[in-house]
Write an enzyme that holds these catalytic residues in place. Structure first.
Site, PDB file in Angstrom:
ATOM      1  N   PHE A  23      61.519  94.822  41.767  1.00 26.74           N
ATOM      2  CA  PHE A  23      61.409  96.187  42.291  1.00 26.74           C
ATOM      3  C   PHE A  23      60.314  96.959  41.582  1.00 26.74           C
ATOM      4  O   PHE A  23      60.462  98.126  41.231  1.00 26.74           O
ATOM      5  CB  PHE A  23      62.753  96.913  42.187  1.00 26.74           C
ATOM      6  N   GLU A  66      52.057  84.686  52.904  1.00 28.66           N
ATOM      7  CA  GLU A  66      50.764  85.299  53.223  1.00 28.66           C
ATOM      8  C   GLU A  66      50.320  86.291  52.154  1.00 28.66           C
ATOM      9  O   GLU A  66      49.159  86.330  51.756  1.00 28.66           O
ATOM     10  CB  GLU A  66      50.840  85.998  54.578  1.00 28.66           C
ATOM     11  N   VAL A  85      48.060  85.628  48.688  1.00 33.75           N
ATOM     12  CA  VAL A  85      46.628  85.341  48.575  1.00 33.75           C
ATOM     13  C   VAL A  85      45.751  86.558  48.821  1.00 33.75           C
ATOM     14  O   VAL A  85      44.970  86.949  47.962  1.00 33.75           O
ATOM     15  CB  VAL A  85      46.212  84.198  49.526  1.00 33.75           C
ATOM     16  N   GLY A  89      44.473 102.879  37.483  1.00 33.99           N
ATOM     17  CA  GLY A  89      45.580 102.029  37.918  1.00 33.99           C
ATOM     18  C   GLY A  89      45.145 100.830  38.726  1.00 33.99           C
ATOM     19  O   GLY A  89      45.977 100.131  39.309  1.00 33.99           O
ATOM     20  N   GLU A 116      45.416  96.247  35.394  1.00 30.00           N
ATOM     21  CA  GLU A 116      46.633  96.315  34.605  1.00 30.00           C
ATOM     22  C   GLU A 116      46.300  96.665  33.149  1.00 30.00           C
ATOM     23  O   GLU A 116      45.164  96.512  32.702  1.00 30.00           O
ATOM     24  CB  GLU A 116      47.359  94.967  34.641  1.00 30.00           C
ATOM     25  N   ASP A 120      44.174  84.909  38.454  1.00 31.58           N
ATOM     26  CA  ASP A 120      44.746  85.319  39.741  1.00 31.58           C
ATOM     27  C   ASP A 120      44.027  84.620  40.897  1.00 31.58           C
ATOM     28  O   ASP A 120      44.673  84.059  41.794  1.00 31.58           O
ATOM     29  CB  ASP A 120      44.626  86.843  39.884  1.00 31.58           C
ATOM     30  N   LYS A 155      45.276  81.613  43.756  1.00 23.48           N
ATOM     31  CA  LYS A 155      45.064  81.728  45.195  1.00 23.48           C
ATOM     32  C   LYS A 155      44.297  80.519  45.735  1.00 23.48           C
ATOM     33  O   LYS A 155      44.562  80.062  46.853  1.00 23.48           O
ATOM     34  CB  LYS A 155      44.325  83.034  45.498  1.00 23.48           C
ATOM     35  N   GLY A 162      47.689  96.542  46.517  1.00 21.27           N
ATOM     36  CA  GLY A 162      48.301  97.803  46.918  1.00 21.27           C
ATOM     37  C   GLY A 162      49.732  97.577  47.373  1.00 21.27           C
ATOM     38  O   GLY A 162      50.060  96.529  47.934  1.00 21.27           O
TER      39      GLY A 162
END
Length: 339
Positions: free
Chosen positions: A11, A151, A154, A209, A212, A223, A227, A319
């Site tokens: 969450f 989905e 990636v 923001g 990180e 990251d 992917k 986002g």
């Protein structure tokens, strides 16, 4: 199926985005598919909120914001978390939104396999367990005759896996090359436009923001490498794990290198390449004005095909609601298939 009971695990930003998206799209899905979406449990890292009759989204978000723990939700807060929630709640689909863990893929791996063993479909935004254990997860989904959709793992809101499998299903995908990390694209774009240094631009992106507090996964290419593994397995059908990817990040890129490239009509971008012979993430020179000339946090990918030649897709790679949009697309695919 006239009702779909959903558990949301995790969450943070994405988990909160998906409960907002479900609330926003619930009436439309009921009208078009005749299926009522009901969030019956939501869990964070140390507690959960459970209600078989459906949780109140505003109450969930308010409790998390003000008290920090879902266990503080009035009348529905519990100390259950992780697999305990899956064992004690009747549900149809797991929306898995826990943070990416590239060390061992947990808790996403265990949660996903548990859901499969219970005969439940899973939608995930996570990359770690897919990058480390793709074959195990894919085999388990098939063995239990359930659907596994990812989905959002990636491209965020940018369609690529479903696009390749659906819109380009008549083609063989030969390779995929693109920008698959929005944070690094923002940093490099700002360094190009402002002439700023990497440390200063990173600090700016953290204040906004976009990056990180610990930006290692993004700036060191981890990251994007995850992917690359997911695309190799799911789109090209080429078995791969994280250790197969050659990875170089952007932390050594200087403002002088960026300026020199710009003077000669080029940009420096963190490029991911996926093909039968290459799995690589590295900074590369690309031409100004090309499809790689994207600013901000946008992602893009060019799919090389046998029939359609090159097809490029562009979209927001990160986002809360943007990532949730991809998860909602996967959920609707499951609902349509099962209905």
């Amino acid at each position: 199926m006239d009702e779909c009971k959903i558990i949301v695990m995790g969450f943070g930003s994405v988990g909160q985005g998906i409960v907002k998206a479900i609330k926003m799209e619930k009436d439309k899905i009921l009208e078009t598919l005749g299926i009522n979406l009901k969030i019956v449990a939501v869990a964070d890292s140390c507690s959960s909120a459970i209600n078989p009759d459906g949780l109140n989204v505003e109450e969930l978000l308010k409790t998390k914001s003000e008290k920090g723990k879902l266990g503080q939700c009035p009348n529905c807060g519990t100390t259950n978390t992780d697999t305990d929630v899956l064992d004690n709640v009747d549900y149809d689909v797991l929306m898995e939104c826990t943070p990416t863990n590239i060390d061992d893929g947990e808790p996403a791996r265990t949660l996903t396999l548990k859901a499969f063993s219970q005969g439940k479909d899973v939608v995930t935004s996570n990359k770690g367990h897919l990058a480390l254990n793709y074959k195990e997860l894919d085999d388990a989904a098939k063995a239990n005759n359930v659907m596994f959709k990812f989905e959002a793992s990636v491209g965020g809101a940018m369609p690529i896996i479903n696009y390749a499998k659906d819109a380009l299903s008549g083609n063989q995908i030969i390779s995929i090359i693109g920008i698959l990390n929005g944070t690094t694209n923002y940093i490099l774009s700002r360094m190009t436009s402002e002439g700023s240094s990497y440390p200063d631009t990173l600090k700016e992106s953290q204040m906004l923001g976009i990056a990180e507090t610990n930006p290692t996964q993004d700036v060191e290419g981890i990251d994007a490498a995850c992917k690359a593994v997911i695309l190799s397995n799911s789109v090209l059908g080429q078995p791969a794990t994280y250790s197969d990817v050659e990875v170089e990040g952007i932390s050594n890129i200087t403002s002088e290198a960026v300026s020199l490239a710009k003077e000669n009509g080029y940009l420096i971008k963190l490029i991911t390449e996926v093909s039968p012979k290459t799995l690589k993430v590295s900074p590369r020179l690309v031409k100004q004005g090309s499809s790689y000339d994207l600013n901000g946090t946008l992602n893009m990918a060019t799919l090389k095909t046998d029939l359609a030649d090159e097809v490029t897709t562009v979209g927001k790679g990160a986002g809360s609601l943007e990532t949730a949009s991809a998860m909602m697309t996967d959920l609707i695919t499951i609902l349509r298939t099962k209905n």
